[in-house]
Design a protein around this motif. Sequence first.
Motif, short mmCIF file in Angstrom:
data_model
loop_
_atom_site.label_atom_id
_atom_site.label_comp_id
_atom_site.label_asym_id
_atom_site.label_seq_id
_atom_site.Cartn_x
_atom_site.Cartn_y
_atom_site.Cartn_z
N GLY A 176 -7.01 5.55 -1.94
CA GLY A 176 -7.68 5.11 -3.16
C GLY A 176 -7.26 5.87 -4.39
N VAL A 177 -6.05 6.38 -4.38
CA VAL A 177 -5.58 7.21 -5.48
C VAL A 177 -4.47 6.54 -6.29
CG1 VAL A 177 -4.46 9.39 -6.05
CG2 VAL A 177 -6.25 9.34 -4.31
N CYS A 178 -3.55 5.85 -5.62
CA CYS A 178 -2.33 5.42 -6.31
C CYS A 178 -2.44 4.05 -6.97
CB CYS A 178 -1.16 5.41 -5.32
SG CYS A 178 -1.25 4.08 -4.10
N GLY A 179 -3.31 3.18 -6.50
CA GLY A 179 -3.47 1.86 -7.09
C GLY A 179 -2.53 0.80 -6.55
N THR A 180 -1.66 1.15 -5.60
CA THR A 180 -0.67 0.18 -5.10
C THR A 180 -1.32 -1.05 -4.47
OG1 THR A 180 0.81 2.01 -4.65
CG2 THR A 180 1.34 -0.08 -3.58
N CYS A 181 -2.44 -0.87 -3.81
CA CYS A 181 -3.04 -1.97 -3.03
C CYS A 181 -4.00 -2.82 -3.86
CB CYS A 181 -3.76 -1.41 -1.81
SG CYS A 181 -5.17 -0.37 -2.23
N CYS A 205 -7.68 -0.24 0.49
CA CYS A 205 -7.41 0.86 1.42
C CYS A 205 -8.64 1.73 1.65
CB CYS A 205 -6.25 1.71 0.93
SG CYS A 205 -6.60 2.60 -0.60
N LEU A 211 -9.81 -1.90 -4.33
CA LEU A 211 -8.76 -1.18 -3.61
C LEU A 211 -9.04 -1.28 -2.10
CD1 LEU A 211 -6.66 0.23 -5.43
CD2 LEU A 211 -8.84 0.17 -6.54
N PHE A 220 0.85 -1.19 0.00
CA PHE A 220 0.00 0.00 0.00
C PHE A 220 0.89 1.24 0.00
CE2 PHE A 220 0.48 1.62 4.34
CZ PHE A 220 1.02 0.52 4.99
N SER A 221 0.28 2.35 -0.34
CA SER A 221 1.03 3.59 -0.36
C SER A 221 0.17 4.76 0.11
CB SER A 221 1.57 3.82 -1.78
OG SER A 221 2.29 5.01 -1.85
N CYS A 222 -0.76 5.24 -0.74
CA CYS A 222 -1.46 6.49 -0.42
C CYS A 222 -2.51 6.33 0.66
CB CYS A 222 -2.11 7.05 -1.67
SG CYS A 222 -3.51 6.06 -2.28
N GLU A 223 -3.10 5.14 0.80
CA GLU A 223 -4.21 4.87 1.72
C GLU A 223 -5.42 5.76 1.41
OE1 GLU A 223 -2.96 4.14 5.95
OE2 GLU A 223 -1.10 4.98 5.16
S1 FES Z 1 -2.88 2.39 -1.17
FE1 FES Z 1 -3.13 3.80 -2.82
S2 FES Z 1 -4.96 3.08 -3.75
FE2 FES Z 1 -4.78 1.86 -2.00
#
Ligand code: FES
Length: 316
Positions: A268-273, A303, A301, A263-266
Amino acid sequence: MQQVKVTARQPQAHNVISLTLSPIDQPTLPNFQAGAHIDLHLGNGLIRQYSLCHSPSSHHDYQIAVKLEQPSRGGSAWIHDQLKVGDVLTISEPKNVFHLADEAKHHVLFAGGIGITPLLSMAQALLETDASFELHYSAQSPDEAAFYQEMTSSGLQHHTQFYFNREGQCLDAHAVLAQQSQTSNLYVCGPQGYIDYVFECARTQGWEESRLHRELFHADPCANSSDNQPFELHLANTGQTFTVPAHSTVLEVLLDAGVDVPFSCEEGVCGTCITRVLAGEPDHRDHYLTPQEQASNQEFLPCCSRAKSASLTIEL
Ligand code: FES
């Protein structure tokens, strides 16, 4: 991932600073496209996303701008209070989910507050290539408009209309959009309410979804939390089952249980999760998937998104 050094830190507006990030071991940093952002790995363990706000033709250094959020979730406060010139940070490669449309004959850019950052990069790229564009920039006042001095003393001033709310100047997006042709594309970045307003005006006027582009800052993963219902979460790979309470995100439940989720942004913006949905109906709360991808219910997502069904099975 690579390390960069903070080589300049300058006030850009009330509670907004810009940072110049310079390479340490190589002459330049990776190329990027206008609208791209990078992940910053902060000294307090947090990872935050910031748009690159300068022209893509200049990638010796990167420039970002950081607004001190009130209240801060820990990222902007750490940067404003702790980060100094000379400090070293780890950053990701540039990522871009907010592209200029090649096919557009005219580009209409809308910036709300600190949402100016990716649009400033786009505006500079468009200026350099002699493309047709206009920028509508809303802020409380000139003192609170990041990069105001830079913009009013460069070629951008001929393309930019400012709206200062404290001076009674409000954006009339209906009027701006009504003047556009079918070959214009619009781009908007700012608070959710600002984006909703501009998109609603465009949709009311019949703009196709393919001509609407947006970048969201500071999504609120707790939005609509009063409507939240608990649900059962099944992990297909491990066979584990959890109850996700109304007041917790799926990501929080998984991390508390020791499940390894990137995860990264937490927000719902970056798509990492992102992960796949195998059964159940998601309640998408993210700003990463397109409306079509959300409607297909194949990805999720954790997060920020939840479930409409009593249980949800995901590929973890
Ligand atoms: S952590 Fe960035 S979209 Fe979920």
